[in-house]
Design a protein around this motif. Structure first.
Motif, PDB file in Angstrom:
ATOM      1  N   LYS A 231      36.177  29.447  49.016  1.00 38.86           N
ATOM      2  CA  LYS A 231      36.829  29.262  49.373  1.00 38.86           C
ATOM      3  C   LYS A 231      37.875  30.869  49.031  1.00 38.86           C
ATOM      4  O   LYS A 231      38.628  31.345  48.978  1.00 38.86           O
ATOM      5  CB  LYS A 231      37.409  28.285  48.079  1.00 38.86           C
ATOM      6  CG  LYS A 231      38.383  28.076  47.908  1.00 38.86           C
ATOM      7  CD  LYS A 231      39.243  27.124  46.551  1.00 38.86           C
ATOM      8  CE  LYS A 231      40.427  26.490  46.326  1.00 38.86           C
ATOM      9  NZ  LYS A 231      41.722  28.090  45.732  1.00 38.86           N
ATOM     10  N   MET A 232      36.695  31.188  48.206  1.00 42.12           N
ATOM     11  CA  MET A 232      37.255  32.664  47.279  1.00 42.12           C
ATOM     12  C   MET A 232      37.500  33.312  47.695  1.00 42.12           C
ATOM     13  O   MET A 232      38.306  34.498  47.981  1.00 42.12           O
ATOM     14  CB  MET A 232      36.124  33.019  46.285  1.00 42.12           C
ATOM     15  CG  MET A 232      36.136  34.873  45.375  1.00 42.12           C
ATOM     16  SD  MET A 232      35.605  35.947  46.253  1.00 42.12           S
ATOM     17  CE  MET A 232      34.201  35.564  46.606  1.00 42.12           C
ATOM     18  N   LEU A 233      36.365  33.817  49.387  1.00 39.94           N
ATOM     19  CA  LEU A 233      36.767  34.997  50.416  1.00 39.94           C
ATOM     20  C   LEU A 233      38.098  34.471  50.910  1.00 39.94           C
ATOM     21  O   LEU A 233      38.120  35.001  51.455  1.00 39.94           O
ATOM     22  CB  LEU A 233      35.121  34.691  50.710  1.00 39.94           C
ATOM     23  CG  LEU A 233      33.980  35.000  50.487  1.00 39.94           C
ATOM     24  CD1 LEU A 233      32.365  34.153  51.147  1.00 39.94           C
ATOM     25  CD2 LEU A 233      33.677  36.871  50.254  1.00 39.94           C
ATOM     26  N   MET A 234      37.791  33.605  51.546  1.00 38.81           N
ATOM     27  CA  MET A 234      39.268  32.934  51.977  1.00 38.81           C
ATOM     28  C   MET A 234      40.265  32.832  51.188  1.00 38.81           C
ATOM     29  O   MET A 234      41.727  33.647  51.714  1.00 38.81           O
ATOM     30  CB  MET A 234      39.377  31.580  52.532  1.00 38.81           C
ATOM     31  CG  MET A 234      38.582  30.993  53.275  1.00 38.81           C
ATOM     32  SD  MET A 234      38.309  29.370  53.646  1.00 38.81           S
ATOM     33  CE  MET A 234      39.639  29.256  54.885  1.00 38.81           C
ATOM     34  N   ASP A 235      40.512  33.130  50.139  1.00 44.63           N
ATOM     35  CA  ASP A 235      41.990  33.318  49.133  1.00 44.63           C
ATOM     36  C   ASP A 235      41.766  34.827  49.477  1.00 44.63           C
ATOM     37  O   ASP A 235      43.298  35.489  49.097  1.00 44.63           O
ATOM     38  CB  ASP A 235      42.213  32.878  47.950  1.00 44.63           C
ATOM     39  CG  ASP A 235      41.859  31.011  47.904  1.00 44.63           C
ATOM     40  OD1 ASP A 235      42.486  30.355  49.316  1.00 44.63           O
ATOM     41  OD2 ASP A 235      41.598  30.455  47.044  1.00 44.63           O
ATOM     42  N   ASN A 236      41.008  35.923  48.964  1.00 38.90           N
ATOM     43  CA  ASN A 236      40.713  36.857  49.022  1.00 38.90           C
ATOM     44  C   ASN A 236      40.415  38.718  49.925  1.00 38.90           C
ATOM     45  O   ASN A 236      41.214  39.796  49.568  1.00 38.90           O
ATOM     46  CB  ASN A 236      40.150  37.309  47.202  1.00 38.90           C
ATOM     47  CG  ASN A 236      40.007  36.894  46.759  1.00 38.90           C
ATOM     48  OD1 ASN A 236      41.090  37.216  46.151  1.00 38.90           O
ATOM     49  ND2 ASN A 236      39.574  36.051  45.654  1.00 38.90           N
ATOM     50  N   ASP A 237      40.262  37.630  51.171  1.00 36.90           N
ATOM     51  CA  ASP A 237      39.303  38.462  51.954  1.00 36.90           C
ATOM     52  C   ASP A 237      40.551  39.025  53.002  1.00 36.90           C
ATOM     53  O   ASP A 237      40.861  37.566  53.276  1.00 36.90           O
ATOM     54  CB  ASP A 237      38.468  38.633  52.510  1.00 36.90           C
ATOM     55  CG  ASP A 237      37.506  38.908  53.455  1.00 36.90           C
ATOM     56  OD1 ASP A 237      38.778  39.763  54.070  1.00 36.90           O
ATOM     57  OD2 ASP A 237      36.945  39.842  53.737  1.00 36.90           O
ATOM     58  N   GLU A 238      41.441  39.759  53.190  1.00 29.82           N
ATOM     59  CA  GLU A 238      42.569  40.391  54.137  1.00 29.82           C
ATOM     60  C   GLU A 238      42.530  39.670  55.478  1.00 29.82           C
ATOM     61  O   GLU A 238      43.020  40.243  56.442  1.00 29.82           O
ATOM     62  CB  GLU A 238      43.330  41.778  53.543  1.00 29.82           C
ATOM     63  CG  GLU A 238      44.262  41.578  51.946  1.00 29.82           C
ATOM     64  CD  GLU A 238      44.722  40.464  52.144  1.00 29.82           C
ATOM     65  OE1 GLU A 238      45.991  39.614  53.314  1.00 29.82           O
ATOM     66  OE2 GLU A 238      44.978  39.890  50.701  1.00 29.82           O
ATOM     67  N   ASN A 239      40.829  40.767  56.036  1.00 26.74           N
ATOM     68  CA  ASN A 239      40.636  40.179  57.191  1.00 26.74           C
ATOM     69  C   ASN A 239      40.397  39.021  57.692  1.00 26.74           C
ATOM     70  O   ASN A 239      40.679  38.413  58.911  1.00 26.74           O
ATOM     71  CB  ASN A 239      39.246  40.568  57.084  1.00 26.74           C
ATOM     72  CG  ASN A 239      39.068  41.143  58.762  1.00 26.74           C
ATOM     73  OD1 ASN A 239      39.205  40.910  59.701  1.00 26.74           O
ATOM     74  ND2 ASN A 239      37.270  40.683  58.780  1.00 26.74           N
ATOM     75  N   ILE A 240      40.145  38.167  56.652  1.00 26.59           N
ATOM     76  CA  ILE A 240      39.808  36.716  57.006  1.00 26.59           C
ATOM     77  C   ILE A 240      41.049  35.886  57.245  1.00 26.59           C
ATOM     78  O   ILE A 240      41.128  35.375  58.288  1.00 26.59           O
ATOM     79  CB  ILE A 240      39.092  36.038  56.170  1.00 26.59           C
ATOM     80  CG1 ILE A 240      37.257  36.141  56.317  1.00 26.59           C
ATOM     81  CG2 ILE A 240      39.287  34.434  55.560  1.00 26.59           C
ATOM     82  CD1 ILE A 240      36.828  36.058  55.010  1.00 26.59           C
ATOM     83  N   LYS A 241      42.147  36.356  56.743  1.00 27.34           N
ATOM     84  CA  LYS A 241      43.729  36.006  56.394  1.00 27.34           C
ATOM     85  C   LYS A 241      43.715  36.694  57.718  1.00 27.34           C
ATOM     86  O   LYS A 241      44.789  35.909  58.282  1.00 27.34           O
ATOM     87  CB  LYS A 241      44.229  36.519  55.639  1.00 27.34           C
ATOM     88  CG  LYS A 241      44.121  35.217  54.187  1.00 27.34           C
ATOM     89  CD  LYS A 241      44.815  36.543  52.881  1.00 27.34           C
ATOM     90  CE  LYS A 241      44.596  35.664  51.335  1.00 27.34           C
ATOM     91  NZ  LYS A 241      45.667  36.417  50.355  1.00 27.34           N
TER      92      LYS A 241
END
Length: 196
Positions: A39-49
């Motif tokens: 969840k933290m990675l999805m919320d904070n990683d612009e590449n994932i978004k």
């Protein structure tokens, strides 16, 4: 103990993975929680978004924020979208887990995951501790925790149990969390085996 160990804590919904993790943390061990880290990675990683927008749904990120309701609706109605989401998030979690594990000098570390085989985390761990409990008890626990109906919980259990990884980790240990057999002695026993 001659080398570092990374051990997975896994099990079906309501089995008690988090209880085991909290006990290990109280004993001084480090535990990587896949759910919260993902969840933290999805919320904070612009590449994932960016990948979610291009590979899953163009409107699942609005003003830099993931629309989880839209994302869930899309992936649960489209197998290809779900596969894309899993590919994106699982690879990010594996990389993050690898970094997290390398940062610590601890000889024994743990990773809590409900989807050990689906995420290929089983290839990264030295042992698997599987937490098990009777289905009726698991249902009661999830109903109390999530205010879910019995049918909703059974649906999630069925989805989890329908997955066939086609492989099993070569070093698996079972922790029985049935409310009768104490967990702590089981955990201590497996920890003692690590030092031999």
């Amino acid at each position: 103990m001659n080398d570092k160990k990374l051990i997975a804590i896994t099990g079906g919904i309501g089995s008690g993975k988090t209880v085991v993790s909290k006990m290990l943390i109280a004993m001084g061990y480090e535990v990587y929680d896949c759910d919260s880290r993902a969840k933290m990675l999805m919320d904070n990683d612009e590449n994932i978004k960016a990948r979610l927008v291009s590979e899953v749904h163009p409107e699942c990120v609005i003003c830099g924020v993931i629309d989880r309701k839209l994302l869930a609706a899309k992936v649960f109605s489209d197998a290809d979208a779900l596969a894309s989401l899993n590919r994106i998030v699982h690879s990010a979690v594996r990389a993050d887990l690898s970094d997290w594990s390398a940062e610590s000098d601890a000889r024994v570390k743990f990773v809590e995951t409900a989807i050990l085989y689906q995420s290929d985390l089983d290839f990264m761990v030295d042992e698997v501790w599987e937490v098990v409990a009777p289905v009726d008890l698991r249902i009661e626990r999830v109903q109390a925790r999530n205010n879910a109906t019995r049918d909703e919980v059974m649906s999630r259990i069925s989805v989890q149990e329908a997955y066939d990884p086609g492989r099993m980790h070569p070093c698996r240990r079972v922790l029985v969390n049935d409310g009768a057999e104490p967990l702590l002695p089981q955990i201590e026993h497996y920890l003692n085996l690590l030092s031999k």
